[in-house]
Write an enzyme that holds these catalytic residues in place. Structure first.
Site, PDB file in Angstrom:
ATOM      1  N   CYS A 288       3.131   1.423  11.571  1.00  0.00           N
ATOM      2  CA  CYS A 288       4.144   2.158  10.829  1.00  0.00           C
ATOM      3  C   CYS A 288       4.796   3.252  11.667  1.00  0.00           C
ATOM      4  O   CYS A 288       5.817   3.797  11.285  1.00  0.00           O
ATOM      5  CB  CYS A 288       3.547   2.768   9.564  1.00  0.00           C
ATOM      6  SG  CYS A 288       2.842   1.528   8.467  1.00  0.00           S
TER       7      CYS A 288
ATOM      8  N   GLN B 176      -7.784  -0.741   4.415  1.00  0.00           N
ATOM      9  CA  GLN B 176      -8.628  -1.364   5.433  1.00  0.00           C
ATOM     10  C   GLN B 176     -10.041  -1.660   4.918  1.00  0.00           C
ATOM     11  O   GLN B 176     -10.900  -2.107   5.688  1.00  0.00           O
ATOM     12  CB  GLN B 176      -8.709  -0.465   6.670  1.00  0.00           C
ATOM     13  CG  GLN B 176      -7.388  -0.265   7.381  1.00  0.00           C
ATOM     14  CD  GLN B 176      -6.867  -1.505   8.088  1.00  0.00           C
ATOM     15  OE1 GLN B 176      -7.611  -2.460   8.327  1.00  0.00           O
ATOM     16  NE2 GLN B 176      -5.588  -1.519   8.405  1.00  0.00           N
TER      17      GLN B 176
ATOM     18  N   HIS C  14      -1.409  -8.073   2.908  1.00  0.00           N
ATOM     19  CA  HIS C  14      -1.280  -8.679   4.237  1.00  0.00           C
ATOM     20  C   HIS C  14      -2.370  -8.242   5.206  1.00  0.00           C
ATOM     21  O   HIS C  14      -2.405  -8.692   6.354  1.00  0.00           O
ATOM     22  CB  HIS C  14       0.101  -8.373   4.831  1.00  0.00           C
ATOM     23  CG  HIS C  14       0.316  -6.944   5.226  1.00  0.00           C
ATOM     24  ND1 HIS C  14       0.299  -6.528   6.535  1.00  0.00           N
ATOM     25  CD2 HIS C  14       0.565  -5.842   4.485  1.00  0.00           C
ATOM     26  CE1 HIS C  14       0.535  -5.233   6.594  1.00  0.00           C
ATOM     27  NE2 HIS C  14       0.688  -4.786   5.363  1.00  0.00           N
TER      28      HIS C  14
ATOM     29  N   ASN D 140      -7.465   3.394   9.651  1.00  0.00           N
ATOM     30  CA  ASN D 140      -6.803   2.206  10.189  1.00  0.00           C
ATOM     31  C   ASN D 140      -6.641   2.220  11.706  1.00  0.00           C
ATOM     32  O   ASN D 140      -6.330   1.196  12.304  1.00  0.00           O
ATOM     33  CB  ASN D 140      -5.428   2.027   9.538  1.00  0.00           C
ATOM     34  CG  ASN D 140      -4.505   3.203   9.793  1.00  0.00           C
ATOM     35  OD1 ASN D 140      -4.911   4.364   9.659  1.00  0.00           O
ATOM     36  ND2 ASN D 140      -3.268   2.948  10.152  1.00  0.00           N
TER      37      ASN D 140
ATOM     38  N   GLY E  40       0.792  -1.211   0.000  1.00  0.00           N
ATOM     39  CA  GLY E  40       0.000   0.000   0.000  1.00  0.00           C
ATOM     40  C   GLY E  40       0.829   1.267   0.000  1.00  0.00           C
ATOM     41  O   GLY E  40       0.490   2.248  -0.673  1.00  0.00           O
TER      42      GLY E  40
ATOM     43  N   THR F 134      11.335  -7.034 -11.619  1.00  0.00           N
ATOM     44  CA  THR F 134      10.716  -8.343 -11.838  1.00  0.00           C
ATOM     45  C   THR F 134       9.564  -8.550 -10.867  1.00  0.00           C
ATOM     46  O   THR F 134       9.700  -8.340  -9.659  1.00  0.00           O
ATOM     47  CB  THR F 134      11.755  -9.463 -11.637  1.00  0.00           C
ATOM     48  OG1 THR F 134      12.854  -9.244 -12.531  1.00  0.00           O
ATOM     49  CG2 THR F 134      11.131 -10.831 -11.914  1.00  0.00           C
TER      50      THR F 134
ATOM     51  N   SER G  84      -3.396  -3.586   0.053  1.00  0.00           N
ATOM     52  CA  SER G  84      -2.219  -4.265   0.602  1.00  0.00           C
ATOM     53  C   SER G  84      -2.600  -5.676   1.007  1.00  0.00           C
ATOM     54  O   SER G  84      -3.535  -5.881   1.791  1.00  0.00           O
ATOM     55  CB  SER G  84      -1.682  -3.489   1.808  1.00  0.00           C
ATOM     56  OG  SER G  84      -0.438  -3.998   2.218  1.00  0.00           O
TER      57      SER G  84
END
Length: 379
Positions: free
Chosen positions: A329, A181, A203, A153, A71, A239, A201
């Site tokens: 974060c 979220q 995860h 969040n 994200g 990649t 995102s």
């Protein structure tokens, strides 16, 4: 020692079937997707199939999905393009956005003298004041980007995305929403909502870390921030992370199979938790519009404990209970949660807050244990 994980807004446990998909793809789909031989073509085909499936799930075109490392990268890509390529001169945002948005906007304003940031007012419960947004549109007609989070969040407040989208269209503004979220937690029809740019995102919904995507509405050209290759249709060099992309695709498939059932279960846990907290700690308060269940995330619960010092999180961890005071974060920051500091008058009050975030793995028995532990610690 018993271990209870209540920090799912930070990250989630990877689903076993997702791990299986990742492991099998690492073993069998190991070619470089940019290579022309059959190993490369096999990897490229798997990525494009995942892209089509993800795009179909959110009612957009496959060409509008750009895979990223998560994200934060997607937010950066979109905001930089808005200023550098789409001639945005004003950014309207709030002080309770994720730092991937706030810090990037500050950086852009520092680098571009012609770009200004305007912070929209917040209501007492932390909701965005959309009447103020209308006022801001009336004050200026310069090229504007609105960047507002879909679901906050930290406090769980849900943005009225359709209303924001409508206002943006009426005022020829671009709308970017960090939907980290929301995607994987709600049914999201990006085309119907009218968002121009959105972020996901993997995860956050039992998928792998280090992978996500940016939704870029057709017509908004994206120039790469990462250069040195023509991957992702020239939008991002490097990649592709094949196994993680396939893992994220599987995680989305699984989470949407029983979404209504899972929402009902988790919301039931949240209501049970709220009742137990109020019953045992009459003086507690909730941050955000917590008990407005239609407009607050069903998995996030931000609680303010009066007369509790900043050691509460540490003491809960000692007891095996994983929670947070805000976004992962900014973990370790002496300033505490920037979201709570923006909506609460007292900095010390903000530091006595705890964010509990739930998922289907959690149980009422775990909540009972947390309540008993809180009673022990606070007493």
């Amino acid at each position: 020692m018993r271990r209870i994980y209540l920090d799912n807004a930070a990250t989630t446990q990877i689903h076993p079937e997702v791990i299986k998909v990742i492991s099998e793809s690492m073993d069998k789909i190991y070619g470089n997707p940019s290579s022309m031989h059959q190993f490369g073509r096999s990897a490229k085909s798997a990525i494009e199939r995942a892209r089509r499936n993800i795009a179909r799930r959110f009612n957009v075109k496959a060409s509008e999905i750009i895979f990223t490392a998560g994200g934060s990268e997607a937010d950066n890509m979109i905001l930089h393009n808005a200023v550098n390529n789409l001639e945005v001169k004003r950014i309207i945002t709030s002080k309770i956005e994720h730092h991937a948005v706030l810090d990037t906007i500050i950086e852009l304003c520092d680098c571009h003298d012609t770009v200004e940031v305007v912070y929209i007012n917040l209501l007492e419960d932390g909701s965005v004041d959309l009447n103020h947004l209308e006022q801001l549109f009336a004050e200026s007609n310069v090229k504007t980007l609105v960047s507002l989070m879909y679901v906050n969040n930290e406090i769980g407040n849900i943005l009225d995305v359709k209303r924001v989208s409508k206002l943006c269209k009426e005022n020829n503004a671009i709308f970017h929403s960090d939907a980290v979220q929301a995607i994987g937690h709600y049914e999201v029809d990006l085309q119907d909502l009218g968002i121009d740019f959105a972020v996901c995102s993997g995860h956050k919904f039992h998928g792998p870390k280090g992978v996500g995507f940016a939704y870029v509405k057709k017509g908004f050209g994206i120039k790469p921030m990462l250069t040195g290759g023509k991957q992702e249709r020239g939008a991002r060099a490097g990649t592709e992370n094949v196994h993680s992309i396939l893992g994220m695709e599987k995680a989305l498939e699984l989470v949407y199979e029983n979404l209504d059932r899972d929402i009902a279960y988790i919301l039931g846990l949240k209501k049970y938790f709220i009742n137990k907290l109020q019953e045992n700690f009459p003086e507690i308060k909730f941050n955000g519009n917590t008990t407005d269940y239609e407009n607050n995330g069903y998995s996030i619960l931000n609680v303010r404990f009066p007369c509790v010092d900043g050691m509460l999180l540490f003491n809960l961890d000692i007891k095996g209970i994983a929670v947070s005071g805000g976004s992962a974060c900014q973990s370790g920051s002496a300033k505490g949660s920037h979201v709570l500091n923006a909506i609460l008058c007292d900095d010390e009050t903000a530091k006595s807050s705890v964010r509990f975030s739930l998922c289907t793995h959690n149980t009422k028995e775990e909540i009972d244990f947390v309540i008993d532990t809180l009673k022990e610690i606070i007493s």
